[in-house]
Design a protein around this motif. Sequence first.
Motif, PDB file in Angstrom:
ATOM      1  N   GLN A   1       0.833  -1.213   0.000  1.00 31.08           N
ATOM      2  CA  GLN A   1       0.000   0.000   0.000  1.00 31.08           C
ATOM      3  C   GLN A   1       0.865   1.259   0.000  1.00 31.08           C
ATOM      4  OE1 GLN A   1      -2.642  -0.848   3.459  1.00 31.08           O
ATOM      5  NE2 GLN A   1      -4.316  -0.738   1.969  1.00 31.08           N
ATOM      6  N   ALA A   2       2.003   1.156  -0.651  1.00 30.78           N
ATOM      7  CA  ALA A   2       2.954   2.265  -0.620  1.00 30.78           C
ATOM      8  C   ALA A   2       2.441   3.487  -1.366  1.00 30.78           C
ATOM      9  CB  ALA A   2       4.282   1.829  -1.225  1.00 30.78           C
ATOM     10  N   PHE A   3       2.756   4.636  -0.826  1.00 29.88           N
ATOM     11  CA  PHE A   3       2.653   5.899  -1.550  1.00 29.88           C
ATOM     12  C   PHE A   3       4.081   6.362  -1.752  1.00 29.88           C
ATOM     13  CE2 PHE A   3       2.854  10.545  -1.435  1.00 29.88           C
ATOM     14  CZ  PHE A   3       2.036  10.865  -2.505  1.00 29.88           C
ATOM     15  N   VAL A   4       4.532   6.330  -2.995  1.00 22.95           N
ATOM     16  CA  VAL A   4       5.893   6.747  -3.329  1.00 22.95           C
ATOM     17  C   VAL A   4       5.826   8.080  -4.053  1.00 22.95           C
ATOM     18  CG1 VAL A   4       7.979   6.230  -4.648  1.00 22.95           C
ATOM     19  CG2 VAL A   4       6.765   4.385  -3.458  1.00 22.95           C
ATOM     20  N   CYS A   5       6.496   9.051  -3.510  1.00 26.74           N
ATOM     21  CA  CYS A   5       6.556  10.380  -4.114  1.00 26.74           C
ATOM     22  C   CYS A   5       7.970  10.584  -4.644  1.00 26.74           C
ATOM     23  CB  CYS A   5       6.203  11.442  -3.078  1.00 26.74           C
ATOM     24  SG  CYS A   5       6.205  13.100  -3.738  1.00 26.74           S
ATOM     25  N   ALA A   6       8.114  10.644  -5.968  1.00 27.68           N
ATOM     26  CA  ALA A   6       9.424  10.773  -6.602  1.00 27.68           C
ATOM     27  C   ALA A   6       9.600  12.207  -7.080  1.00 27.68           C
ATOM     28  CB  ALA A   6       9.542   9.796  -7.773  1.00 27.68           C
ATOM     29  N   VAL A   7      10.503  12.951  -6.460  1.00 32.18           N
ATOM     30  CA  VAL A   7      10.648  14.374  -6.768  1.00 32.18           C
ATOM     31  C   VAL A   7      12.016  14.743  -7.328  1.00 32.18           C
ATOM     32  CG1 VAL A   7       8.999  14.960  -4.945  1.00 32.18           C
ATOM     33  CG2 VAL A   7      11.442  15.055  -4.460  1.00 32.18           C
ATOM     34  N   GLY A   8      12.978  13.844  -7.263  1.00 35.90           N
ATOM     35  CA  GLY A   8      14.345  14.214  -7.629  1.00 35.90           C
ATOM     36  C   GLY A   8      14.571  14.428  -9.111  1.00 35.90           C
TER      37      GLY A   8
ATOM     38  N   GLN B   1       0.938  -1.536 -13.385  1.00 32.05           N
ATOM     39  CA  GLN B   1       0.183  -2.784 -13.507  1.00 32.05           C
ATOM     40  C   GLN B   1      -0.575  -3.153 -12.234  1.00 32.05           C
ATOM     41  OE1 GLN B   1       3.254  -5.547 -14.655  1.00 32.05           O
ATOM     42  NE2 GLN B   1       3.719  -4.430 -16.560  1.00 32.05           N
ATOM     43  N   HIS B   2      -0.035  -2.790 -11.090  1.00 28.13           N
ATOM     44  CA  HIS B   2      -0.612  -3.256  -9.822  1.00 28.13           C
ATOM     45  C   HIS B   2      -1.125  -2.135  -8.928  1.00 28.13           C
ATOM     46  CE1 HIS B   2       0.893  -7.276 -10.705  1.00 28.13           C
ATOM     47  NE2 HIS B   2       2.069  -6.741 -10.977  1.00 28.13           N
ATOM     48  N   GLY B   3      -1.015  -0.919  -9.374  1.00 29.90           N
ATOM     49  CA  GLY B   3      -1.468   0.213  -8.566  1.00 29.90           C
ATOM     50  C   GLY B   3      -1.882   1.370  -9.443  1.00 29.90           C
ATOM     51  N   GLN B   4      -1.314   2.527  -9.182  1.00 25.51           N
ATOM     52  CA  GLN B   4      -1.700   3.747  -9.902  1.00 25.51           C
ATOM     53  C   GLN B   4      -0.497   4.668  -9.984  1.00 25.51           C
ATOM     54  OE1 GLN B   4      -5.218   4.972 -10.936  1.00 25.51           O
ATOM     55  NE2 GLN B   4      -3.649   6.006 -12.153  1.00 25.51           N
ATOM     56  N   ILE B   5      -0.325   5.321 -11.133  1.00 28.63           N
ATOM     57  CA  ILE B   5       0.660   6.386 -11.271  1.00 28.63           C
ATOM     58  C   ILE B   5      -0.089   7.686 -11.518  1.00 28.63           C
ATOM     59  CG2 ILE B   5       2.635   7.307 -12.539  1.00 28.63           C
ATOM     60  CD1 ILE B   5       3.362   4.484 -13.362  1.00 28.63           C
ATOM     61  N   VAL B   6       0.243   8.709 -10.745  1.00 30.21           N
ATOM     62  CA  VAL B   6      -0.323  10.053 -10.905  1.00 30.21           C
ATOM     63  C   VAL B   6       0.844  11.011 -11.096  1.00 30.21           C
ATOM     64  CG1 VAL B   6      -1.648  11.903  -9.810  1.00 30.21           C
ATOM     65  CG2 VAL B   6      -2.338   9.507  -9.486  1.00 30.21           C
TER      66      VAL B   6
ATOM     67  N   PRO C   1      -7.198   5.833  -2.585  1.00 22.33           N
ATOM     68  CA  PRO C   1      -6.860   4.489  -3.089  1.00 22.33           C
ATOM     69  C   PRO C   1      -6.381   3.586  -1.959  1.00 22.33           C
ATOM     70  CG  PRO C   1      -5.797   6.227  -4.394  1.00 22.33           C
ATOM     71  CD  PRO C   1      -6.328   6.870  -3.152  1.00 22.33           C
ATOM     72  N   GLN C   2      -6.584   2.303  -2.126  1.00 29.79           N
ATOM     73  CA  GLN C   2      -6.083   1.331  -1.167  1.00 29.79           C
ATOM     74  C   GLN C   2      -4.918   0.524  -1.714  1.00 29.79           C
ATOM     75  OE1 GLN C   2      -7.053   1.237   2.144  1.00 29.79           O
ATOM     76  NE2 GLN C   2      -8.023   3.118   1.388  1.00 29.79           N
ATOM     77  N   ALA C   3      -4.625   0.709  -2.998  1.00 32.99           N
ATOM     78  CA  ALA C   3      -3.473   0.059  -3.614  1.00 32.99           C
ATOM     79  C   ALA C   3      -2.286   1.026  -3.633  1.00 32.99           C
ATOM     80  CB  ALA C   3      -3.829  -0.385  -5.030  1.00 32.99           C
ATOM     81  N   ALA C   4      -1.161   0.534  -4.124  1.00 28.70           N
ATOM     82  CA  ALA C   4       0.042   1.345  -4.185  1.00 28.70           C
ATOM     83  C   ALA C   4      -0.103   2.475  -5.204  1.00 28.70           C
ATOM     84  CB  ALA C   4       1.243   0.466  -4.546  1.00 28.70           C
TER      85      ALA C   4
END
Length: 319
Positions: free
Chosen positions: A219-226, A245-250, A287-290
Amino acid sequence: MTATTTPTSSALDAQATADLLPWTALADEIEELLQQLKNSSSVAVPPRIVMPVGKDGSLFCMPATDGQLAMTKLISFTPGNAGTDRPTIQGDIVVFDVATGQRQLILDGPTVTARRTAAVSLLAARRLAAQPLGPLLIIGAGVQGSAHLQAFAAGLGTREVWVHSRSSASAQKLVEQAQAIGLQARQVSDLAQAARHCPLIVTCTPAQAVVLNEAPHPQAFVCAVGAFTPQMVELAPELCHHFLQHGQIVVDTEDAGHEAGDLLQAGIDIAALPTLAEVVQQNWPRPQAAVLFKSCGWGGWDLAATRLALRQHLAAIDK
């Protein structure tokens, strides 16, 4: 122009600029701007100008207006300053009144950049993180690592922070900063194990090489800012495809289509991905997925920060 008609304005240093931009209020202001975009044509944010200068350096010019104020951010990005006493980002934001053309305020550019970037991440986490309380893993212990530590502690209630950096001294410094504001904090060397444990992850490295390879917490929320140019990267292509494939990209804005190095190098169709504006305007359920939130930067974030800073500044003068 005579002395009596010359506009007066204040030039604020880094601390004075930061004082005008409290984390929760700044995230709220960014959310308000995104809502305003849905129903108003007064907000204009032209594409930023990026001019290469020197060895690997860039000069950024980012104008914007909401119809009442106009601003431009002019900053230099000098990667060669990393590891020295000189900051990699330097510059200013100049604020004008649209009706009169008068200059009203000069803000410290790097401070606004750091705080609005972390506040965008905070807004995205408030909307998209399945487990917003953390623990939080910060990868990269520089200016953005510190800003995200403060933003998530103030705006999400994060109480536990894990820090990973290629520089042990920098990581320890950020750990001590977290402990100083009452958080539990530790430095970690096993990044893969830490990523599996922490449902909140922020990558804020110089983005010269992949730092996160494996699928993290389910259930990760990964914030990529670099990474904010096509050549920069922090996330492995396989990891980006895992989220697809298994979560969501925003993405933060549509400009990610030509700036998000992580996604571009993974061959992902960025134009098909939702933006933070869609999340806010459509009031997505959590969301409940990654979720991977890819942040590249946008002049609109600076516009929101400038609006808040100017209001706070004028209110302080009126007291």
